[in-house]
Design an enzyme around this catalytic site. Structure first.
Site, short mmCIF file in Angstrom:
data_model
loop_
_atom_site.label_atom_id
_atom_site.label_comp_id
_atom_site.label_asym_id
_atom_site.label_seq_id
_atom_site.Cartn_x
_atom_site.Cartn_y
_atom_site.Cartn_z
N ARG A 1 -23.02 -17.21 42.65
CA ARG A 1 -23.04 -18.67 42.45
C ARG A 1 -24.47 -19.19 42.36
O ARG A 1 -24.71 -20.30 41.90
CB ARG A 1 -22.30 -19.38 43.59
CG ARG A 1 -20.79 -19.15 43.53
CD ARG A 1 -20.12 -19.77 44.74
NE ARG A 1 -20.61 -19.18 45.98
CZ ARG A 1 -20.10 -19.43 47.18
NH1 ARG A 1 -19.09 -20.25 47.32
NH2 ARG A 1 -20.59 -18.86 48.25
N ARG B 1 -13.88 -5.15 24.50
CA ARG B 1 -14.09 -4.45 25.77
C ARG B 1 -15.18 -5.14 26.61
O ARG B 1 -15.06 -5.25 27.83
CB ARG B 1 -14.44 -2.98 25.50
CG ARG B 1 -14.47 -2.13 26.75
CD ARG B 1 -14.60 -0.64 26.45
NE ARG B 1 -15.91 -0.29 25.91
CZ ARG B 1 -16.26 0.92 25.52
NH1 ARG B 1 -15.38 1.92 25.58
NH2 ARG B 1 -17.45 1.17 25.04
N LYS C 1 -17.19 -1.66 32.09
CA LYS C 1 -18.44 -1.00 31.70
C LYS C 1 -19.59 -1.83 32.28
O LYS C 1 -20.18 -2.66 31.61
CB LYS C 1 -18.52 -0.88 30.17
CG LYS C 1 -19.50 0.16 29.70
CD LYS C 1 -19.29 0.49 28.24
CE LYS C 1 -20.43 1.30 27.67
NZ LYS C 1 -20.65 2.59 28.31
N GLU D 1 -13.26 11.97 33.56
CA GLU D 1 -14.12 11.84 32.39
C GLU D 1 -15.50 12.38 32.73
O GLU D 1 -15.78 12.70 33.88
CB GLU D 1 -14.20 10.38 31.93
CG GLU D 1 -14.79 9.45 32.97
CD GLU D 1 -14.87 7.99 32.51
OE1 GLU D 1 -14.87 7.73 31.29
OE2 GLU D 1 -14.98 7.12 33.39
N1 PMP Z 1 -16.85 7.24 29.62
C1 PMP Z 1 -17.99 6.68 30.07
C2 PMP Z 1 -18.23 6.62 31.54
C3 PMP Z 1 -18.94 6.16 29.16
O1 PMP Z 1 -20.06 5.59 29.60
C4 PMP Z 1 -18.67 6.26 27.77
C5 PMP Z 1 -19.69 5.77 26.78
N2 PMP Z 1 -19.62 4.38 26.61
C6 PMP Z 1 -17.47 6.85 27.35
C7 PMP Z 1 -16.58 7.33 28.30
C8 PMP Z 1 -17.10 6.93 25.90
O2 PMP Z 1 -16.74 5.66 25.41
P1 PMP Z 1 -16.99 5.22 23.91
O3 PMP Z 1 -16.24 6.17 23.04
O4 PMP Z 1 -16.48 3.83 23.83
O5 PMP Z 1 -18.46 5.32 23.67
#
Ligand code: PMP
Length: 291
Positions: free
Chosen positions: A105, A52, A151, A184
């Site tokens: 750059r 990831r 991320k 989320e």
């Molecule tokens: N959504 C967001 C925005 C996050 O920052 C995280 C934490 N990394 C998650 C979901 C959960 O992802 P993971 O199970 O990979 O920690």
């Protein structure tokens, strides 16, 4: 004694682990990161986290100055140097030092570091009582702007939502998209249970592809539940039998209230409890050995 940090290819004491004020990670949030956990001497789904991270970097055209194999070795070495068996691991890659303009750059070399530290858990009572969440006015960054699938070090969207949650006195804030579909939370994915089915929003709506989310989808199938990745609304959440969140830090945590509506089956619901146990077992069993 302070922690040892892996910075630019070597371990240095915490006090000496410094980055430049000209680093674009700091000036512009230009970089990517991962949050990973080690349980009982093993790193959970390390390969998936590394994948990831490189995918996030690929999308923002950031060249990670180390191979996935060497980065993996660096993470394990840092854990060993700090004598950790249970830990939270933060891997950060920034665009590196540049000038005051935003042009990447001007940053010849990306910087990277690995922090390993003792895990800070949510208080155990939240796993028994469940957490209270609200939906916030801040909408999740649209996929066409900056996909939440990356991320990135730019977490202001999440932080603004977190501030709204803090102001309301709840533990997590739920973000919707422009159409009002559930996406989320600020640092966790969301699931609902309906009958013998668990549902979570699909990745294409623009959410982080949570590693814990994926593990729970796999566990659900093995536990005889059907699992679906489908769009749903607040109305669906309000009328679900059970609701829970997943994340590296939180693992599987039940939700008791959403926008003041009590979750129907109470806390922790039967399936949520099962998944909490199954996930804890899996996390302690599987993983890349540190020692
Ligand atoms: N959504 C967001 C925005 C996050 O920052 C995280 C934490 N990394 C998650 C979901 C959960 O992802 P993971 O199970 O990979 O920690």
């Amino acid at each position: 004694m302070g922690l040892l940090i892996y910075l630019e290819g070597k371990l240095v004491p915490e006090e000496q682990a410094k980055v430049s004020v000209f680093d674009h990670g700091l000036l512009y949030g230009d970089g990517v990161f991962e949050g990973i956990r080690a349980y009982n001497g093993k790193v959970f789904r390390l390969k998936e986290h590394i994948r990831r991270l490189y995918q996030s970097a690929q999308t923002i055209m950031l060249k990670i100055p180390v191979s996935p194999e060497n980065l993996t070795a660096a993470i394990l070495e840092t854990l060993r140097a700090n004598k950790l068996r249970d830990a939270y691991i933060r891997v950060v890659i920034t665009r590196g030092k540049g000038d005051l303009g935003l042009d990447p750059r001007k940053c010849p070399k990306a910087s990277y570091f690995v922090i390993t530290s003792k895990i800070q858990l949510y208080p155990e009572e939240l796993y028994e009582k469940g957490i209270d969440i609200i939906t916030v006015a801040t909408r999740r960054t649209n996929v066409e702007m900056l996909t939440p699938g990356v991320k990135s070090l730019n977490y202001l969207n999440n932080i603004l939502a977190k501030i709204e949650g803090n102001n309301a006195g709840v533990s997590e804030a739920l973000l919707l998209n422009q159409e009002g579909l559930v996406l989320e939370c600020t640092g966790d994915n969301v699931f609902l249970v309906r009958g013998k089915e668990i549902l979570t929003p699909p990745l294409y709506l623009g959410i982080l592809a949570g590693i814990t989310r994926q593990a729970v989808l796999e566990l659900a199938l093995r536990a005889g539940l059907t699992a679906g990745e489908v769009p749903f609304t607040r109305h669906d959440l309000f009328n679900a039998d059970e609701v829970f969140l997943t994340g590296t830090a939180a693992e599987v945590i039940p939700v008791i209230r959403i926008d003041g509506r009590q979750v129907r089956k109470g806390i922790p619901g039967f399936y949520t409890k099962n998944l909490m146990i199954l996930f804890r077992e899996l996390a302690r069993r599987d993983g890349t050995p540190i020692y």
